[in-house]
Design a protein around this motif. Sequence first.
Motif, PDB file in Angstrom:
ATOM      1  N   ASN A  43      64.217  39.700  68.898  1.00  0.00           N
ATOM      2  CA  ASN A  43      65.104  39.583  67.727  1.00  0.00           C
ATOM      3  C   ASN A  43      64.556  40.236  66.471  1.00  0.00           C
ATOM      4  N   GLY A  44      63.623  41.157  66.611  1.00  0.00           N
ATOM      5  CA  GLY A  44      63.104  41.771  65.404  1.00  0.00           C
ATOM      6  C   GLY A  44      62.096  42.864  65.643  1.00  0.00           C
ATOM      7  N   VAL A  45      61.303  43.124  64.602  1.00  0.00           N
ATOM      8  CA  VAL A  45      60.321  44.205  64.640  1.00  0.00           C
ATOM      9  C   VAL A  45      59.034  43.794  63.936  1.00  0.00           C
ATOM     10  N   CYS A  46      57.960  44.469  64.309  1.00  0.00           N
ATOM     11  CA  CYS A  46      56.689  44.412  63.592  1.00  0.00           C
ATOM     12  C   CYS A  46      56.536  45.776  62.937  1.00  0.00           C
ATOM     13  N   LEU A  47      56.310  45.783  61.635  1.00  0.00           N
ATOM     14  CA  LEU A  47      56.185  47.028  60.880  1.00  0.00           C
ATOM     15  C   LEU A  47      54.766  47.179  60.348  1.00  0.00           C
ATOM     16  N   GLN A  48      54.206  48.380  60.536  1.00  0.00           N
ATOM     17  CA  GLN A  48      52.900  48.715  59.985  1.00  0.00           C
ATOM     18  C   GLN A  48      53.015  50.079  59.335  1.00  0.00           C
ATOM     19  N   GLY A  49      52.340  50.273  58.218  1.00  0.00           N
ATOM     20  CA  GLY A  49      52.344  51.572  57.572  1.00  0.00           C
ATOM     21  C   GLY A  49      52.256  51.457  56.066  1.00  0.00           C
ATOM     22  N   VAL A  50      52.603  52.565  55.412  1.00  0.00           N
ATOM     23  CA  VAL A  50      52.521  52.645  53.949  1.00  0.00           C
ATOM     24  C   VAL A  50      53.813  53.267  53.431  1.00  0.00           C
ATOM     25  N   ILE A  51      54.416  52.618  52.444  1.00  0.00           N
ATOM     26  CA  ILE A  51      55.553  53.205  51.743  1.00  0.00           C
ATOM     27  C   ILE A  51      55.305  53.118  50.245  1.00  0.00           C
ATOM     28  N   ARG A  52      55.899  54.074  49.527  1.00  0.00           N
ATOM     29  CA  ARG A  52      55.838  54.070  48.064  1.00  0.00           C
ATOM     30  C   ARG A  52      57.253  53.987  47.537  1.00  0.00           C
ATOM     31  N   PHE A  53      57.387  53.352  46.373  1.00  0.00           N
ATOM     32  CA  PHE A  53      58.701  53.296  45.733  1.00  0.00           C
ATOM     33  C   PHE A  53      58.530  53.468  44.246  1.00  0.00           C
ATOM     34  N   ASP A  54      59.585  53.978  43.619  1.00  0.00           N
ATOM     35  CA  ASP A  54      59.507  54.236  42.176  1.00  0.00           C
ATOM     36  C   ASP A  54      60.412  53.330  41.370  1.00  0.00           C
ATOM     37  N   GLY A  55      60.932  52.285  41.980  1.00  0.00           N
ATOM     38  CA  GLY A  55      61.796  51.361  41.268  1.00  0.00           C
ATOM     39  C   GLY A  55      61.048  50.144  40.773  1.00  0.00           C
ATOM     40  N   ALA A  56      61.755  49.307  40.064  1.00  0.00           N
ATOM     41  CA  ALA A  56      61.153  48.093  39.527  1.00  0.00           C
ATOM     42  C   ALA A  56      60.957  47.052  40.631  1.00  0.00           C
ATOM     43  N   GLU A  57      61.882  47.010  41.603  1.00  0.00           N
ATOM     44  CA  GLU A  57      61.796  46.026  42.681  1.00  0.00           C
ATOM     45  C   GLU A  57      62.194  46.672  43.996  1.00  0.00           C
ATOM     46  N   PHE A  58      61.584  46.204  45.069  1.00  0.00           N
ATOM     47  CA  PHE A  58      61.945  46.668  46.399  1.00  0.00           C
ATOM     48  C   PHE A  58      61.702  45.517  47.371  1.00  0.00           C
ATOM     49  N   ASP A  59      62.735  45.181  48.154  1.00  0.00           N
ATOM     50  CA  ASP A  59      62.611  44.117  49.153  1.00  0.00           C
ATOM     51  C   ASP A  59      62.768  44.743  50.529  1.00  0.00           C
ATOM     52  N   LEU A  60      61.658  44.899  51.222  1.00  0.00           N
ATOM     53  CA  LEU A  60      61.650  45.515  52.542  1.00  0.00           C
ATOM     54  C   LEU A  60      62.552  44.759  53.511  1.00  0.00           C
ATOM     55  N   GLY A  61      62.492  43.439  53.482  1.00  0.00           N
ATOM     56  CA  GLY A  61      63.287  42.625  54.389  1.00  0.00           C
ATOM     57  C   GLY A  61      64.768  42.855  54.237  1.00  0.00           C
ATOM     58  N   ASP A  62      65.249  42.924  52.999  1.00  0.00           N
ATOM     59  CA  ASP A  62      66.676  43.166  52.771  1.00  0.00           C
ATOM     60  C   ASP A  62      67.111  44.508  53.363  1.00  0.00           C
ATOM     61  N   SER A  63      66.282  45.521  53.208  1.00  0.00           N
ATOM     62  CA  SER A  63      66.621  46.843  53.735  1.00  0.00           C
ATOM     63  C   SER A  63      66.668  46.845  55.255  1.00  0.00           C
ATOM     64  N   ILE A  64      65.674  46.258  55.887  1.00  0.00           N
ATOM     65  CA  ILE A  64      65.552  46.324  57.348  1.00  0.00           C
ATOM     66  C   ILE A  64      66.551  45.393  58.027  1.00  0.00           C
ATOM     67  N   ARG A  65      66.862  44.274  57.428  1.00  0.00           N
ATOM     68  CA  ARG A  65      67.811  43.338  58.055  1.00  0.00           C
ATOM     69  C   ARG A  65      69.241  43.874  58.094  1.00  0.00           C
ATOM     70  N   ARG A  66      69.506  44.983  57.431  1.00  0.00           N
ATOM     71  CA  ARG A  66      70.826  45.620  57.524  1.00  0.00           C
ATOM     72  C   ARG A  66      71.046  46.225  58.914  1.00  0.00           C
ATOM     73  N   ILE A  67      69.972  46.437  59.647  1.00  0.00           N
ATOM     74  CA  ILE A  67      70.049  47.047  60.976  1.00  0.00           C
ATOM     75  C   ILE A  67      70.481  45.982  61.982  1.00  0.00           C
ATOM     76  N   PRO A  68      71.543  46.231  62.732  1.00  0.00           N
ATOM     77  CA  PRO A  68      72.007  45.246  63.710  1.00  0.00           C
ATOM     78  C   PRO A  68      70.921  44.896  64.733  1.00  0.00           C
ATOM     79  N   GLY A  69      70.786  43.593  65.008  1.00  0.00           N
ATOM     80  CA  GLY A  69      69.836  43.127  66.008  1.00  0.00           C
ATOM     81  C   GLY A  69      68.463  42.794  65.467  1.00  0.00           C
ATOM     82  N   ILE A  70      68.231  43.065  64.187  1.00  0.00           N
ATOM     83  CA  ILE A  70      66.932  42.733  63.591  1.00  0.00           C
ATOM     84  C   ILE A  70      67.110  41.516  62.699  1.00  0.00           C
ATOM     85  N   ASP A  71      66.615  40.403  63.184  1.00  0.00           N
ATOM     86  CA  ASP A  71      66.687  39.156  62.432  1.00  0.00           C
ATOM     87  C   ASP A  71      65.315  38.735  61.928  1.00  0.00           C
TER      88      ASP A  71
END
Length: 88
Positions: A43-71
């Motif tokens: 029902n999900g994924v394990c994520l490893q790596g490095v990301i950069r963002f230039d905004g004030a806020e970023f929620d990785l979970g909100d972005s990834i949970r948009r993908i069907p089947g990832i809870d």
Amino acid sequence: MSKQTEEQQQLPSCHEIEADVRRELLATEGVTVKSLVVRRLDNGVCLQGVIRFDGAEFDLGDSIRRIPGIDRILNHMVICNDADARDC
């Protein structure tokens, strides 16, 4: 065909899930993927790596949970704000 075999055939492959995760992150304004490893879990994924963002806020979970089947997300990502980029 057994029920389990039918369910397994409906699950996206690991490569498809990784591509979906990468596509979702790249579609997020201000996010740059430096490195990414995606492992499928029940029902999900394990994520490893490095990301950069230039905004004030970023929620990785909100972005990834948009993908069907990832809870569920096991997050081992390093997330750097561009203001701290020298440390990434």
